[in-house]
Design an enzyme around this catalytic site. Structure first.
Site, PDB file in Angstrom:
ATOM      1  N   GLN A 164      -2.476   3.639  -8.981  1.00 60.02           N
ATOM      2  CA  GLN A 164      -2.852   4.237 -10.096  1.00 60.02           C
ATOM      3  C   GLN A 164      -4.130   3.658 -10.756  1.00 60.02           C
ATOM      4  OE1 GLN A 164      -1.321   6.570 -11.721  1.00 60.02           O
ATOM      5  NE2 GLN A 164       0.568   6.300 -10.809  1.00 60.02           N
ATOM      6  N   CYS A 169      10.133   6.201 -11.651  1.00 57.42           N
ATOM      7  CA  CYS A 169      10.359   5.331 -10.787  1.00 57.42           C
ATOM      8  C   CYS A 169      10.215   3.926 -11.186  1.00 57.42           C
ATOM      9  CB  CYS A 169       9.392   5.531  -9.662  1.00 57.42           C
ATOM     10  SG  CYS A 169       9.709   6.983  -8.616  1.00 57.42           S
ATOM     11  N   LYS A 208      -2.575  10.979  -4.886  1.00 58.81           N
ATOM     12  CA  LYS A 208      -2.865  10.645  -6.281  1.00 58.81           C
ATOM     13  C   LYS A 208      -4.513  10.594  -6.487  1.00 58.81           C
ATOM     14  CE  LYS A 208       1.512   7.889  -6.928  1.00 58.81           C
ATOM     15  NZ  LYS A 208       2.016   8.833  -7.695  1.00 58.81           N
ATOM     16  N   ASP A 248      -0.453  -3.145  -5.645  1.00 54.08           N
ATOM     17  CA  ASP A 248      -0.544  -1.790  -5.815  1.00 54.08           C
ATOM     18  C   ASP A 248      -1.237  -1.162  -6.292  1.00 54.08           C
ATOM     19  OD1 ASP A 248       0.457   0.940  -6.042  1.00 54.08           O
ATOM     20  OD2 ASP A 248       2.381   0.142  -6.947  1.00 54.08           O
TER      21      ASP A 248
END
Length: 419
Positions: A208, A374, A231, A205
């Site tokens: 970020q 989250c 993002k 993932d």
């Protein structure tokens, strides 16, 4: 120590973001909620606007000029994303609505086809809900078991515990690259290498990390990687799944409909070629084109420069936060040079609710996030109900940090006097 404020980024870059020049509650906006979504530069806004004003048509199927132009821009954006993460082939980039959908594609195609009872999936306690819930659903359907890597004393990924979890039953490891709450940068290369030695597949993932760090999927050697456009200066409604081509070829389609087919008969169908096999229906054309524009924008600045500047911001932010009494930051401390973690800080102040902090800071024009981000399991692990989070990006400044710290101290003093 005193952090040297030397920007690797052109300070005039803020002019590219119109939203940063407005006022909130009569105060200049300071936007420190970039882990939730980034702001959009004019180049991205114009790319979306240009598509709808001059090239609005459906892609792939049309023989007319508008469709051809739209298709060229839409597929050209795919090439840009592939280059941005150093994929071997454009066929390895699948457009999705967001990173959540990208993870679900892997879960419902590869997961349902390959996981058996008592197989093991390894996640971590710091994962975003989007990288937990799909695997819980798949585990329920297949009988696979989920194991969660915990944190070290410095609140980072426990690599030693991870090593003890790996065994012949491990079939999948799905791990966040950079935690949206702890800010830690996980050692994904080592995580992947160790998993591959056990024959397991790995999904990363990168929501970020993609906006902040140079990403090379070939060097990383992940099997899948997911990203979210909004993002990284693109619009909402667009993300992507990277997958090694040989894996995507083996995976069954996720959704059925137009675009994903080769041939359709009354009693059967054939799938289209990659990557369209996983892109059923009319796609988010404008959003994909805007994603391509965002990739151009970030590439023109240089991801190395972005990362270097954000390290300086990180060092300065933590130097100032560390001076505030009774303030607890979650995750590891950066080095004095700001290395070792992302430019975000999730924190709590003794006796003050995170939402109250965020509300009063908003009165000063400062946008931070409060809640569980989250990551409810992580907050339960840390034995807290929520946290405040300040997350910065390359268009933020040292002066904004000073204003934030001053307002935060005043807010804390206000609540302390009320106690």
């Amino acid at each position: 120590m005193t952090v040297t404020q030397v920007s690797a980024i052109d300070p005039n870059i803020r002019k590219d973001f119109p939203i940063l020049h407005q006022e909130i509650n009569g105060k200049p906006l300071i936007y420190f909620d970039n882990a939730a979504t980034s702001q959009k530069p004019t180049a991205v806004i114009n790319a979306l606007k240009n598509y709808y004003e001059y090239n609005n048509a459906n892609v792939h199927r049309g023989a007319h000029s508008l469709s051809g132009r739209a298709t060229d821009d839409y597929e050209g954006a795919r090439d840009k994303v592939a280059k941005f993460i150093n994929a071997r082939s454009r066929n390895e980039i699948v457009y999705t609505r967001n990173a959540s959908e990208a993870i679900n594609i892997v879960a419902y195609t590869w997961g349902l086809s390959n996981l058996q009872p008592d197989d093991e999936i390894i996640l971590s306690v710091m994962e975003h809900h989007s990288n937990i819930v799909p695997w819980q659903i798949i585990a329920q359907k297949t009988g696979a078991k989920i194991r969660f890597v915990e944190l070290t004393d410095t609140e980072e990924f426990d690599l030693q515990q991870y090593k003890t979890f790996l065994n012949e039953k491990t079939k999948l490891v799905s791990i966040v690259h950079v935690s949206n709450t702890l800010g830690c940068i996980n050692p994904v290369e080592e995580i992947i290498n160790l998993a591959h030695k056990q024959g397991a597949k790995v999904l990363i993932d990168a929501c970020q990390s993609l906006p902040h760090l140079p990403i090379d999927v070939q060097a990383m050697d992940c099997d899948w990687l997911v990203g979210s456009g909004h993002k990284m200066c693109a619009t909402t409604g667009i993300g992507f799944l990277y997958g090694k081509e040989e894996l995507l070829l083996e995976m069954p389609p996720f959704l059925g409909g137009g675009e994903m087919i080769g041939e359709v008969y009354l009693d059967h169908f054939t799938c289209g070629e990659l990557p369209h096999k996983f892109e059923a229906g009319t796609p988010a054309i404008g959003e994909a084109i805007a994603l391509g524009a965002a990739v151009d924008y970030l590439s023109n600045i240089g991801m190395d420069k972005i990362h270097q500047y954000e390290e300086q911001l990180t060092a300065y932010l933590f130097e100032k936060l560390d001076q505030i009494p009774n303030l607890r930051i979650y995750g590891n401390q950066p080095t004095p040079e700001g290395k070792g973690r992302a430019c975000l800080a999730a924190f709590n102040v003794d006796g003050i609710h995170a939402s109250d902090l965020a509300t009063l800071l908003d009165n000063e024009g400062i946008a931070i996030r409060s809640g569980h981000h989250c990551t409810q399991p992580l907050h339960r692990y840390l034995e807290i109900s929520g946290s405040a989070r300040a997350s910065l990006y390359f268009y933020n400044t040292f002066e904004e940090i000073d204003t934030f710290i001053k307002a935060l101290k005043e807010t804390i003093d206000f609540f302390t006097q009320m106690m």
